[in-house]
Design an enzyme around this catalytic site. Structure first.
Site, mmCIF file in Angstrom:
data_model
loop_
_atom_site.group_PDB
_atom_site.id
_atom_site.type_symbol
_atom_site.label_atom_id
_atom_site.label_comp_id
_atom_site.label_asym_id
_atom_site.label_seq_id
_atom_site.Cartn_x
_atom_site.Cartn_y
_atom_site.Cartn_z
ATOM 1 N N HIS A 126 0.814 -1.216 0.000
ATOM 2 C CA HIS A 126 0.000 0.000 0.000
ATOM 3 C C HIS A 126 0.850 1.270 0.000
ATOM 4 C CE1 HIS A 126 0.445 -0.344 4.498
ATOM 5 N NE2 HIS A 126 0.533 0.965 4.373
ATOM 6 N N ASP A 156 0.199 -7.842 1.598
ATOM 7 C CA ASP A 156 0.513 -6.414 1.584
ATOM 8 C C ASP A 156 2.017 -6.179 1.601
ATOM 9 O OD1 ASP A 156 0.038 -3.691 1.459
ATOM 10 O OD2 ASP A 156 -0.133 -3.456 3.640
ATOM 11 N N SER A 230 4.795 2.563 7.901
ATOM 12 C CA SER A 230 4.442 1.398 7.091
ATOM 13 C C SER A 230 5.603 0.993 6.192
ATOM 14 C CB SER A 230 3.215 1.704 6.228
ATOM 15 O OG SER A 230 2.072 1.857 7.029
#
Length: 383
Positions: A126, A156, A230
């Site tokens: 993402h 992911d 992230s």
């Protein structure tokens, strides 16, 4: 009678006076009530004590920080103007920029980990998904444009590559030896303020069924993880990679002490496949399953609430071809017991397509075994 009462009163008065004097002068002469004796176990002086925590984790941070990068992405986002602004009459009175389709530049930030001196970087999908431009900033001040090698939306994770020399790398830790309570450091670029290190412990292992990814086996930590972290590194007290920070549980958008990282074992497996083939291939059974609750176990007369109840079977899929049907309870795969539906999904995904494996099921009150030829998990739209 009065004489006897007088003698009793005088005797009682003298006795109380003597007791009062003794309690003041020599209380040890008085008898003591017998009480229960409480025995506690004292650890022997030679017993091994817990290791003393270091006063600083600068050595671990110093080893890991150079291999953690900041990732900046940008992409064009088209916006639709009002149709009237495309009319030539209105264009005579308004600037052209108010008419037609406008392109806006959207940017985002994240983190990544250099896993190879050949320039391969692991991050979250993402972070780089649909990006037109990806710029990587190293801790030593160097920057480079990156290209996407491949991605896996089911976990992911994504692999990108840069072309620079003398790149620092991060070694992988043995996650199987990790325990709840171990100290971990989260390294990333929260809110774009720059490379930041936060400390916490492993709060839980094997977290699943969170609705974050298709395949979930998260490390939960209370090390502060915020937007921008992230794709960054979660390292142990020696500076080795134990996971990739990927999500937080938050109602405000900031850290509430519940963060999740993809374990290094999953990262290594996905990374190797992406670098080798550009994608990840997983096994597929073609069923829809749910957990076996204690109520379901009782209704099916199972001794324990374990396994995965098959709620649906994909027509012409591997399970359908093997004769499996809704209502069967999947108990084992290739001899390995199945805990729940999430465990079943992970076990099937780890099998190679076109291989035949025995699958234990529970049907009509009896355990059975069927041979199933594992299929290839289809890639969903956008994956």
């Amino acid at each position: 009678m009065k004489k006897l009462w007088l003698i009793f009163a005088q005797t009682a008065t003298v006795g109380l006076a003597v007791w009062f004097v003794i309690t003041l002068v020599a209380p040890q002469w008085l008898p003591r009530a017998v009480t229960d004796v409480v025995t506690v176990r004292q650890s022997p002086a030679t017993a091994s004590a817990p290791a003393v925590a270091p006063s600083s984790y600068h050595d671990a941070a110093h080893r890991a920080m150079p291999a953690v990068v900041n990732i900046y992405t940008a992409k064009d986002v088209k916006t639709k103007s009002h149709p009237l602004l495309n009319d030539p009459f209105f264009k005579r009175f308004f600037d052209d920029r108010f008419g037609g389709d406008d392109s806006q530049r959207a940017s985002s930030l994240g983190s990544g980990v250099i896993v190879s001196d050949r320039g391969y970087i692991i991050t979250n999908n993402h972070v780089v998904e649909s990006a037109d431009e990806i710029e990587v900033a190293l801790a030593d001040g160097r920057t480079a444009e990156a290209t996407i090698i491949g991605s896996d939306l089911d976990t992911d994770l994504a692999v990108i590559k840069i072309d620079l020399d003398a790149l620092p790398t991060l070694s992988f830790a043995d996650v199987k030896r990790m325990q709840v309570g171990d100290v971990v450091l989260a390294i990333g670029n929260p809110f774009g303020v720059g490379q930041t290190v936060t400390m916490g412990i492993v709060s839980a292992l094997g977290r699943s069924q969170l609705g974050i990814n298709t395949f979930e086996n998260f490390i939960q930590t209370d090390a502060a993880i915020n937007p921008g972290n992230s794709g960054g590194a979660l390292v142990d007290a020696s500076g080795s990679l134990v996971g990739i920070n990927t999500a937080i549980y938050s109602r405000s958008g900031g850290s509430l002490g519940i963060g999740f990282a993809i374990p290094a074992t999953t990262v290594r497996q996905v990374m190797d496949e992406i670098i080798k083939t550009g994608s990840v291939t997983r096994g597929w059974l073609g069923i829809e399953a749910q957990d076996v609750t204690p109520e379901l176990a009782a209704s099916f007369k199972l001794a324990d609430a374990h396994g995965a109840l098959i709620a649906g079977v994909v027509r012409t899929g591997p399970a359908d071809a093997a004769g499996m049907r809704p209502g069967d309870i999947l108990l084992s795969i290739a001899g390995n017991p199945v805990k729940d539906s999430s465990d079943m999904l992970n076990q099937i995904a780890g099998l190679k397509p076109d291989t035949e494996v025995p699958i234990g099921i529970y049907r009509a009150g009896k355990p059975q075994s069927v041979m199933v030829k594992i299929g290839k998990r289809p890639r969903l739209s956008g994956r």
